[in-house]
Motif scaffolding. Structure first.
Motif, PDB file in Angstrom:
ATOM      1  N   GLU A 165       0.857  -1.173   0.000  1.00  0.00           N
ATOM      2  CA  GLU A 165       0.000   0.000   0.000  1.00  0.00           C
ATOM      3  C   GLU A 165       0.903   1.237   0.000  1.00  0.00           C
ATOM      4  N   LEU A 167       2.549   4.610   0.964  1.00  0.00           N
ATOM      5  CA  LEU A 167       2.589   5.371   2.216  1.00  0.00           C
ATOM      6  C   LEU A 167       2.030   6.764   1.967  1.00  0.00           C
ATOM      7  N   LYS A 168       1.407   7.333   2.992  1.00  0.00           N
ATOM      8  CA  LYS A 168       0.964   8.711   2.870  1.00  0.00           C
ATOM      9  C   LYS A 168       2.206   9.591   3.034  1.00  0.00           C
ATOM     10  N   PRO A 169       2.453  10.528   2.089  1.00  0.00           N
ATOM     11  CA  PRO A 169       3.658  11.354   2.217  1.00  0.00           C
ATOM     12  C   PRO A 169       3.644  12.151   3.528  1.00  0.00           C
ATOM     13  N   GLN A 304       7.859   7.503  -3.512  1.00  0.00           N
ATOM     14  CA  GLN A 304       6.535   6.951  -3.221  1.00  0.00           C
ATOM     15  C   GLN A 304       6.623   5.811  -2.223  1.00  0.00           C
ATOM     16  N   GLY A 307       7.355   7.361   1.169  1.00  0.00           N
ATOM     17  CA  GLY A 307       6.460   8.394   1.690  1.00  0.00           C
ATOM     18  C   GLY A 307       7.086   9.781   1.729  1.00  0.00           C
ATOM     19  N   PRO A 309       7.367  13.399   0.089  1.00  0.00           N
ATOM     20  CA  PRO A 309       6.612  14.193  -0.880  1.00  0.00           C
ATOM     21  C   PRO A 309       7.509  14.765  -1.983  1.00  0.00           C
TER      22      PRO A 309
END
Ligand code: ZN
Length: 404
Positions: A165, A167-169, A304, A307, A309
């Protein structure tokens, strides 16, 4: 969902049953291609409907799931063939030349502790394939966060897709803005009120490219009477060149990402996708742009997974604009940008300041401030240089202490 293909070498020879499975897979994919061409069908399901029954009779030895994935491979090849035809190239009938098979994760089992694949061939017949494992492979096998995707099996190696999945940055606490040039990334790192110049150098990429370019040209001249040999040699040259350049670009990207991760930085890059080279020296320009685009895609891809940005900015005027007063210079001459307002700075570094300014005014990480006036001309951080290639872990934070 992120997917990463991991290559494993196989321990020992492929068992006889597996070899014949690869051969059956190739034959069935190729027959499906022929039938699909005649029936003008490209989807896996349509191929299934059309030929599955007959195929079951012809290939009673093969596990049904493998047959379906042979149709899937055939469908992909047919789609590519159709696309080429539409573009007006690639007239010959496509076929699978290489010996391989592909299967989805329901159809095989992997013992992640021991690195053994359990692959069914047909009812009652399973084979075990032992993978050669390095520490690198172990990291992925031991991490339950990765789920397994498809398996592609060749006579000497296996490629397993690991999925995760995205990762959220993270919310950045600082920014690393980079202008991408032929031999280096030049830019600034900003944290709090401080700004410092950063640099990642990769001069050997352009050197390798030039050397291979010359050698290719010589080869083409020498083999002018034998175009096939010439072409084959060039292809080999090209593959070697790509390999050597990509290796270096990965090193640079790793160093940049380690720095960004360590400082919780957002990475700001120019958006190169809109770049259209002029007509004249188009080919040369295209060749020299390739490593830059490649470097960006490696950085974005790896960011990505971790995570980090990444922000891409339209680079228009970035190399000619003064970040203090906003004047745009007419020419791009000289290595320094000198502005009437008194501002002067290395052109590449200046470009990265402009990218950063745009990123921040576009709303990147609300809390970040940026003040070109606080520029520290005397602080230069080396994120990467060729000498670091010898070390296993590039250390990009050597004098980051000066920044906190
Ligand atoms: Zn100015």
């Amino acid at each position: 969902m992120l997917v990463k293909g991991m290559v494993f070498r196989l321990e020992g020879e492929l068992p006889f049953d597996a070899k014949s499975l690869l051969e059956d897979f190739r034959v069935s994919a190729n027959s499906a291609i022929r039938i699909g061409l005649m029936a003008r069908v490209t989807s896996r399901n349509a191929l299934c409907k059309l030929v599955y029954k007959d195929f079951r009779k012809d290939y009673p030895r093969m596990y049904a799931q493998h047959l379906v994935s042979a149709f899937e491979v055939a469908g992909c090849i047919l789609k590519n063939h159709r696309r080429r035809l539409r573009k007006g190239s690639g007239g010959h009938v496509p076929y699978v030349r290489r010996l391989f098979m592909k299967t989805e994760n329901q159809a095989y089992k992997l013992d992640r502790a021991n690195g053994v694949i359990d692959l069914p061939i047909r009812a009652g017949c399973h084979i075990k394939l032992k993978l050669v494992l390095s520490n690198y492979h172990r990291r992925y096998l031991d991490d339950a966060g990765y789920s397994l995707g498809s398996l592609t099996l060749f006579p000497d190696r296996a490629i397993i897709a690991f999925r995760k999945e995205a990762l959220k940055p993270f919310v950045p606490e600082s920014a690393l803005s980079l202008d991408t040039n032929e031999r280096s990334l030049d830019g600034v790192f900003t944290k709090g009120r401080n700004i410092a110049i950063v640099k990642a150098e990769f001069p050997d990429v352009a050197i390798i490219q030039q050397r291979h370019h010359d050698r290719r040209r010589r080869l083409q001249k020498k083999k002018a009477h034998d175009r096939r040999t010439g072409r084959d040699l060039c292809k080999k040259e090209g593959a070697r060149e790509h390999h050597r350049i990509e290796y270096r670009l990965h090193q640079v990207a790793n160093a940049v990402l380690a720095f960004a991760e360590g400082h919780r930085s957002a990475i700001v890059l120019e958006d190169l996708t809109g770049f259209r080279p002029g007509r004249g020296k188009e080919l040369n320009r295209r060749l020299s742009m390739w490593p830059r685009r490649k470097l960006h895609s490696i950085i974005e891809y790896k960011a990505q997974w971790r995570g980090i940005p990444v922000v891409k900015i339209d680079p228009r005027y970035s190399s000619r604009k003064c970040p203090i007063c906003g004047r745009i210079q007419d020419s791009r001459m000289g290595t320094e940008l000198v502005c009437e307002c008194g501002w002067h700075l290395d052109r590449h570094v200046n470009a990265s300041l402009n990218l950063l300014q745009t990123a921040i005014s576009n709303g990147m990480a609300g809390g970040l401030r940026f003040d070109p006036g606080a520029f520290q001309h005397d602080v230069m951080m080396i994120l990467y240089e060729p000498a670091m290639a010898a070390r296993s872990e590039p250390n990009g934070t050597s004098d980051a202490g000066a920044m906190s």
